[in-house]
Design a protein around this motif. Structure first.
Motif, PDB file in Angstrom:
ATOM      1  N   MET A   1      34.004 -35.839  34.368  1.00 21.20           N
ATOM      2  CA  MET A   1      35.144 -36.830  34.477  1.00 21.20           C
ATOM      3  C   MET A   1      35.726 -37.274  33.132  1.00 21.20           C
ATOM      4  SD  MET A   1      34.207 -38.839  37.861  1.00 21.20           S
ATOM      5  CE  MET A   1      35.337 -40.224  37.693  1.00 21.20           C
ATOM      6  N   VAL A   2      34.739 -37.586  32.387  1.00 25.76           N
ATOM      7  CA  VAL A   2      34.897 -38.196  31.050  1.00 25.76           C
ATOM      8  C   VAL A   2      35.712 -37.099  30.167  1.00 25.76           C
ATOM      9  CG1 VAL A   2      34.142 -39.088  28.763  1.00 25.76           C
ATOM     10  CG2 VAL A   2      33.024 -39.813  30.868  1.00 25.76           C
ATOM     11  N   GLY A   3      35.277 -35.887  30.040  1.00 25.82           N
ATOM     12  CA  GLY A   3      36.105 -34.823  29.393  1.00 25.82           C
ATOM     13  C   GLY A   3      37.446 -34.711  30.076  1.00 25.82           C
ATOM     14  N   ALA A   4      37.696 -34.796  31.381  1.00 28.79           N
ATOM     15  CA  ALA A   4      38.896 -34.479  31.859  1.00 28.79           C
ATOM     16  C   ALA A   4      39.795 -35.856  31.689  1.00 28.79           C
ATOM     17  CB  ALA A   4      38.660 -34.476  33.460  1.00 28.79           C
ATOM     18  N   ALA A   5      39.226 -36.894  31.570  1.00 23.59           N
ATOM     19  CA  ALA A   5      40.065 -38.140  31.070  1.00 23.59           C
ATOM     20  C   ALA A   5      40.339 -37.998  29.694  1.00 23.59           C
ATOM     21  CB  ALA A   5      39.301 -39.338  31.531  1.00 23.59           C
ATOM     22  N   LYS A   6      39.583 -37.220  28.892  1.00 22.20           N
ATOM     23  CA  LYS A   6      39.944 -37.060  27.475  1.00 22.20           C
ATOM     24  C   LYS A   6      40.868 -36.075  27.269  1.00 22.20           C
ATOM     25  CE  LYS A   6      36.510 -37.659  24.590  1.00 22.20           C
ATOM     26  NZ  LYS A   6      34.875 -37.688  24.175  1.00 22.20           N
ATOM     27  N   LEU A   7      41.695 -35.577  28.205  1.00 19.46           N
ATOM     28  CA  LEU A   7      42.302 -34.392  28.172  1.00 19.46           C
ATOM     29  C   LEU A   7      41.690 -33.262  27.523  1.00 19.46           C
ATOM     30  CD1 LEU A   7      45.500 -36.533  27.535  1.00 19.46           C
ATOM     31  CD2 LEU A   7      44.571 -36.046  29.780  1.00 19.46           C
ATOM     32  N   GLU A   8      40.488 -32.699  27.803  1.00 17.82           N
ATOM     33  CA  GLU A   8      39.870 -31.524  27.052  1.00 17.82           C
ATOM     34  C   GLU A   8      40.064 -30.336  27.939  1.00 17.82           C
ATOM     35  OE1 GLU A   8      35.867 -32.771  26.435  1.00 17.82           O
ATOM     36  OE2 GLU A   8      36.352 -34.386  25.065  1.00 17.82           O
ATOM     37  N   ALA A   9      40.852 -29.536  27.465  1.00  7.90           N
ATOM     38  CA  ALA A   9      41.222 -28.296  28.241  1.00  7.90           C
ATOM     39  C   ALA A   9      40.036 -27.511  28.537  1.00  7.90           C
ATOM     40  CB  ALA A   9      42.323 -27.514  27.257  1.00  7.90           C
ATOM     41  N   PRO A  10      38.919 -27.178  27.665  1.00  4.43           N
ATOM     42  CA  PRO A  10      37.753 -26.506  28.011  1.00  4.43           C
ATOM     43  C   PRO A  10      37.335 -27.138  29.371  1.00  4.43           C
ATOM     44  CG  PRO A  10      37.648 -26.679  25.721  1.00  4.43           C
ATOM     45  CD  PRO A  10      38.739 -27.880  26.196  1.00  4.43           C
ATOM     46  N   ILE A  11      37.225 -28.406  29.722  1.00  2.00           N
ATOM     47  CA  ILE A  11      36.682 -28.923  30.789  1.00  2.00           C
ATOM     48  C   ILE A  11      37.413 -28.487  32.032  1.00  2.00           C
ATOM     49  CG2 ILE A  11      36.216 -30.953  32.140  1.00  2.00           C
ATOM     50  CD1 ILE A  11      34.262 -30.689  30.025  1.00  2.00           C
ATOM     51  N   TYR A  12      38.848 -28.544  31.820  1.00  2.00           N
ATOM     52  CA  TYR A  12      39.635 -28.172  32.895  1.00  2.00           C
ATOM     53  C   TYR A  12      39.323 -26.458  33.237  1.00  2.00           C
ATOM     54  CZ  TYR A  12      41.936 -32.532  33.247  1.00  2.00           C
ATOM     55  OH  TYR A  12      42.278 -33.802  33.262  1.00  2.00           O
ATOM     56  N   GLU A  13      39.111 -25.706  32.222  1.00  2.00           N
ATOM     57  CA  GLU A  13      38.755 -24.276  32.385  1.00  2.00           C
ATOM     58  C   GLU A  13      37.644 -24.122  33.090  1.00  2.00           C
ATOM     59  OE1 GLU A  13      40.210 -21.335  31.669  1.00  2.00           O
ATOM     60  OE2 GLU A  13      42.094 -22.614  31.053  1.00  2.00           O
ATOM     61  N   GLU A  14      36.524 -25.066  32.745  1.00  2.00           N
ATOM     62  CA  GLU A  14      35.319 -24.953  33.462  1.00  2.00           C
ATOM     63  C   GLU A  14      35.353 -25.309  34.950  1.00  2.00           C
ATOM     64  OE1 GLU A  14      31.166 -27.482  33.298  1.00  2.00           O
ATOM     65  OE2 GLU A  14      32.298 -27.122  31.489  1.00  2.00           O
ATOM     66  N   VAL A  15      35.959 -26.299  35.274  1.00  2.00           N
ATOM     67  CA  VAL A  15      35.996 -26.817  36.618  1.00  2.00           C
ATOM     68  C   VAL A  15      37.319 -25.642  37.383  1.00  2.00           C
ATOM     69  CG1 VAL A  15      35.458 -28.957  36.521  1.00  2.00           C
ATOM     70  CG2 VAL A  15      37.930 -28.319  36.688  1.00  2.00           C
ATOM     71  N   GLU A  16      37.981 -25.064  36.657  1.00  6.57           N
ATOM     72  CA  GLU A  16      38.829 -24.039  37.239  1.00  6.57           C
ATOM     73  C   GLU A  16      38.214 -23.020  38.047  1.00  6.57           C
ATOM     74  OE1 GLU A  16      42.292 -20.791  36.243  1.00  6.57           O
ATOM     75  OE2 GLU A  16      41.530 -21.973  34.452  1.00  6.57           O
ATOM     76  N   HIS A  17      37.223 -22.442  37.072  1.00 11.25           N
ATOM     77  CA  HIS A  17      36.570 -21.493  37.300  1.00 11.25           C
ATOM     78  C   HIS A  17      35.107 -21.463  38.126  1.00 11.25           C
ATOM     79  CE1 HIS A  17      39.134 -18.682  35.388  1.00 11.25           C
ATOM     80  NE2 HIS A  17      38.905 -19.670  34.286  1.00 11.25           N
ATOM     81  N   ASP A  18      34.658 -22.901  38.418  1.00 10.49           N
ATOM     82  CA  ASP A  18      33.485 -23.112  39.268  1.00 10.49           C
ATOM     83  C   ASP A  18      33.823 -23.594  40.666  1.00 10.49           C
ATOM     84  OD1 ASP A  18      31.265 -24.052  40.114  1.00 10.49           O
ATOM     85  OD2 ASP A  18      31.028 -25.808  38.781  1.00 10.49           O
ATOM     86  N   SER A  19      33.691 -22.488  41.541  1.00  7.72           N
ATOM     87  CA  SER A  19      34.163 -22.964  42.864  1.00  7.72           C
ATOM     88  C   SER A  19      33.231 -23.911  43.736  1.00  7.72           C
ATOM     89  CB  SER A  19      34.055 -21.659  43.711  1.00  7.72           C
ATOM     90  OG  SER A  19      32.756 -21.112  43.754  1.00  7.72           O
ATOM     91  N   ASN A  20      32.162 -24.018  43.000  1.00  8.90           N
ATOM     92  CA  ASN A  20      31.291 -25.130  43.623  1.00  8.90           C
ATOM     93  C   ASN A  20      31.775 -26.590  43.111  1.00  8.90           C
ATOM     94  OD1 ASN A  20      29.476 -23.535  44.664  1.00  8.90           O
ATOM     95  ND2 ASN A  20      28.386 -23.081  42.962  1.00  8.90           N
ATOM     96  N   ALA A  21      32.780 -26.796  42.247  1.00  7.32           N
ATOM     97  CA  ALA A  21      33.153 -28.080  41.843  1.00  7.32           C
ATOM     98  C   ALA A  21      34.253 -28.484  42.617  1.00  7.32           C
ATOM     99  CB  ALA A  21      33.498 -27.997  40.276  1.00  7.32           C
TER     100      ALA A  21
END
Length: 178
Positions: A1-21
Protein backbone atom coordinates in the motif's frame (compact mmCIF):
# COMPACT_ATOMS: atom_id res chain seq x y z
CA UNK A 1 0.00 0.00 0.00
CA UNK A 2 2.84 2.37 0.79
CA UNK A 3 4.49 1.73 -2.58
CA UNK A 4 1.16 2.22 -4.35
CA UNK A 5 0.59 5.49 -2.48
CA UNK A 6 4.12 6.56 -3.45
CA UNK A 7 3.06 5.98 -7.10
CA UNK A 8 5.75 3.34 -7.67
CA UNK A 9 5.01 1.77 -11.06
CA UNK A 10 6.76 -1.57 -10.20
CA UNK A 11 4.31 -2.07 -7.32
CA UNK A 12 1.38 -1.71 -9.72
CA UNK A 13 3.06 -4.17 -12.11
CA UNK A 14 3.49 -6.63 -9.26
CA UNK A 15 -0.15 -6.54 -8.15
CA UNK A 16 -1.33 -6.59 -11.77
CA UNK A 17 0.28 -10.00 -12.26
CA UNK A 18 -0.52 -11.46 -8.81
CA UNK A 19 -4.00 -12.96 -9.07
CA UNK A 20 -3.88 -13.66 -5.34
CA UNK A 21 -3.78 -9.90 -4.68
CA UNK A 22 -7.42 -9.30 -5.68
CA UNK A 23 -8.58 -9.84 -2.09
CA UNK A 24 -5.87 -7.50 -0.86
CA UNK A 25 -7.00 -4.87 -3.37
CA UNK A 26 -10.58 -5.24 -2.11
CA UNK A 27 -9.21 -4.82 1.41
CA UNK A 28 -7.53 -1.56 0.41
CA UNK A 29 -10.80 -0.30 -1.07
CA UNK A 30 -12.68 -1.31 2.10
CA UNK A 31 -10.14 0.37 4.39
CA UNK A 32 -10.12 3.54 2.29
CA UNK A 33 -13.92 3.64 2.25
CA UNK A 34 -14.10 3.12 6.02
CA UNK A 35 -11.61 5.96 6.44
CA UNK A 36 -13.76 8.15 4.16
CA UNK A 37 -16.87 7.18 6.11
CA UNK A 38 -15.24 8.04 9.43
CA UNK A 39 -14.01 11.30 7.93
CA UNK A 40 -17.59 12.08 6.89
CA UNK A 41 -19.15 11.16 10.26
CA UNK A 42 -19.30 14.81 11.27
CA UNK A 43 -21.66 15.70 8.44
CA UNK A 44 -23.02 12.36 7.17
CA UNK A 45 -23.48 10.35 10.36
CA UNK A 46 -23.30 6.56 10.67
CA UNK A 47 -25.43 6.10 7.55
CA UNK A 48 -22.72 7.92 5.60
CA UNK A 49 -20.17 5.37 6.81
CA UNK A 50 -22.26 2.45 5.53
CA UNK A 51 -23.05 4.27 2.29
CA UNK A 52 -19.35 5.04 1.76
CA UNK A 53 -18.42 1.37 2.17
CA UNK A 54 -21.06 0.03 -0.20
CA UNK A 55 -20.56 2.84 -2.71
CA UNK A 56 -16.78 2.41 -2.76
CA UNK A 57 -16.95 -1.34 -3.42
CA UNK A 58 -19.61 -0.98 -6.08
CA UNK A 59 -17.84 1.98 -7.66
CA UNK A 60 -14.51 0.10 -7.69
CA UNK A 61 -15.97 -2.81 -9.65
CA UNK A 62 -17.99 -0.62 -12.03
CA UNK A 63 -15.06 1.68 -12.75
CA UNK A 64 -12.71 -1.28 -13.35
CA UNK A 65 -15.12 -2.77 -15.89
CA UNK A 66 -15.56 0.59 -17.63
CA UNK A 67 -11.81 1.26 -17.70
CA UNK A 68 -11.17 -2.25 -19.02
CA UNK A 69 -13.66 -1.70 -21.84
CA UNK A 70 -12.47 1.81 -22.74
CA UNK A 71 -8.79 0.92 -22.37
CA UNK A 72 -8.80 -2.41 -24.22
CA UNK A 73 -11.57 -1.94 -26.77
CA UNK A 74 -11.72 1.77 -27.54
CA UNK A 75 -8.21 3.15 -26.85
CA UNK A 76 -5.76 0.24 -26.82
CA UNK A 77 -2.15 0.43 -27.89
CA UNK A 78 -0.57 -2.44 -29.82
CA UNK A 79 0.83 -3.97 -26.61
CA UNK A 80 -2.34 -3.50 -24.53
CA UNK A 81 -3.49 -6.74 -22.98
CA UNK A 82 -5.41 -6.78 -19.73
CA UNK A 83 -8.31 -8.44 -18.01
CA UNK A 84 -10.74 -7.05 -15.46
CA UNK A 85 -8.94 -8.79 -12.60
CA UNK A 86 -5.73 -6.94 -13.39
CA UNK A 87 -7.59 -3.64 -13.35
CA UNK A 88 -9.40 -4.51 -10.13
CA UNK A 89 -6.07 -5.18 -8.46
CA UNK A 90 -4.20 -2.12 -9.69
CA UNK A 91 -7.17 0.21 -9.24
CA UNK A 92 -7.83 -1.21 -5.78
CA UNK A 93 -4.30 -0.42 -4.67
CA UNK A 94 -4.65 3.06 -6.19
CA UNK A 95 -7.13 3.70 -3.37
CA UNK A 96 -4.25 3.50 -0.84
CA UNK A 97 -4.00 7.28 -0.30
CA UNK A 98 -7.69 7.14 0.62
CA UNK A 99 -6.74 5.96 4.11
CA UNK A 100 -5.86 9.58 4.81
CA UNK A 101 -9.50 10.54 4.27
CA UNK A 102 -9.91 9.59 7.92
CA UNK A 103 -8.53 13.05 8.68
CA UNK A 104 -11.41 14.74 6.87
CA UNK A 105 -13.15 14.67 10.24
CA UNK A 106 -10.86 17.51 11.40
CA UNK A 107 -12.87 20.74 11.45
CA UNK A 108 -11.72 23.43 9.01
CA UNK A 109 -8.95 21.26 7.50
CA UNK A 110 -11.25 18.43 6.43
CA UNK A 111 -12.15 19.99 3.10
CA UNK A 112 -8.51 20.66 2.19
CA UNK A 113 -7.55 17.12 3.18
CA UNK A 114 -10.38 15.76 1.02
CA UNK A 115 -9.16 17.77 -1.97
CA UNK A 116 -5.51 16.76 -1.61
CA UNK A 117 -6.32 13.08 -1.07
CA UNK A 118 -8.77 13.04 -3.99
CA UNK A 119 -6.13 14.45 -6.35
CA UNK A 120 -3.54 12.00 -5.01
CA UNK A 121 -5.94 9.08 -5.57
CA UNK A 122 -6.68 10.29 -9.10
CA UNK A 123 -2.96 10.40 -9.93
CA UNK A 124 -2.54 6.92 -8.41
CA UNK A 125 -5.43 5.73 -10.58
CA UNK A 126 -3.69 7.06 -13.70
CA UNK A 127 -0.48 5.20 -12.78
CA UNK A 128 -2.50 2.04 -12.06
CA UNK A 129 -4.31 2.20 -15.40
CA UNK A 130 -1.13 2.98 -17.32
CA UNK A 131 0.56 -0.07 -15.83
CA UNK A 132 -2.40 -2.45 -16.09
CA UNK A 133 -3.07 -1.56 -19.73
CA UNK A 134 0.65 -1.58 -20.61
CA UNK A 135 0.48 1.93 -22.02
CA UNK A 136 3.70 3.72 -22.88
CA UNK A 137 1.80 7.01 -22.88
CA UNK A 138 0.53 8.60 -19.67
CA UNK A 139 -1.79 10.89 -21.65
CA UNK A 140 -3.66 7.85 -22.97
CA UNK A 141 -4.07 6.60 -19.39
CA UNK A 142 -5.37 10.03 -18.36
CA UNK A 143 -7.89 9.90 -21.20
CA UNK A 144 -9.09 6.44 -20.20
CA UNK A 145 -9.42 7.45 -16.54
CA UNK A 146 -11.34 10.62 -17.41
CA UNK A 147 -13.67 8.81 -19.83
CA UNK A 148 -14.22 6.05 -17.27
CA UNK A 149 -14.89 8.57 -14.52
CA UNK A 150 -17.47 10.44 -16.59
CA UNK A 151 -19.24 7.19 -17.52
CA UNK A 152 -19.17 6.08 -13.87
CA UNK A 153 -20.67 9.40 -12.76
CA UNK A 154 -23.42 9.00 -15.34
CA UNK A 155 -24.16 5.49 -14.08
CA UNK A 156 -24.18 6.72 -10.47
CA UNK A 157 -26.54 9.53 -11.45
CA UNK A 158 -28.84 7.06 -13.18
CA UNK A 159 -28.75 4.68 -10.19
CA UNK A 160 -29.35 7.58 -7.82
CA UNK A 161 -32.22 8.74 -9.99
CA UNK A 162 -33.66 5.24 -9.99
CA UNK A 163 -33.49 5.16 -6.22
CA UNK A 164 -35.16 8.55 -5.90
CA UNK A 165 -37.74 8.32 -8.69
CA UNK A 166 -38.35 4.57 -8.87
CA UNK A 167 -36.75 2.04 -11.20
CA UNK A 168 -37.28 4.20 -14.28
CA UNK A 169 -34.43 6.57 -13.42
CA UNK A 170 -34.67 10.34 -13.33
CA UNK A 171 -37.51 12.09 -15.11
CA UNK A 172 -36.97 13.19 -18.72
CA UNK A 173 -36.39 16.78 -17.61
CA UNK A 174 -33.33 15.67 -15.62
CA UNK A 175 -34.72 16.60 -12.21
CA UNK A 176 -32.75 18.92 -9.98
CA UNK A 177 -33.00 16.68 -6.91
CA UNK A 178 -30.19 14.34 -7.96
Amino acid sequence: MVGAAKLEAPIYEEVEHDSNATGQAAGVVILASIAAGIGALGHAGFGGLILALVGALLGWVIWAVIVWFVGTKMLPQAQTEANIGQLLRTMGFAASPGLLRLFEIIPVLGGLIALVVSIWMLVAMIVAVRQALDYDNTWRAIGVVVIGWVIQLLIAWLIGGAAIYGMGGPPAGGGGAV
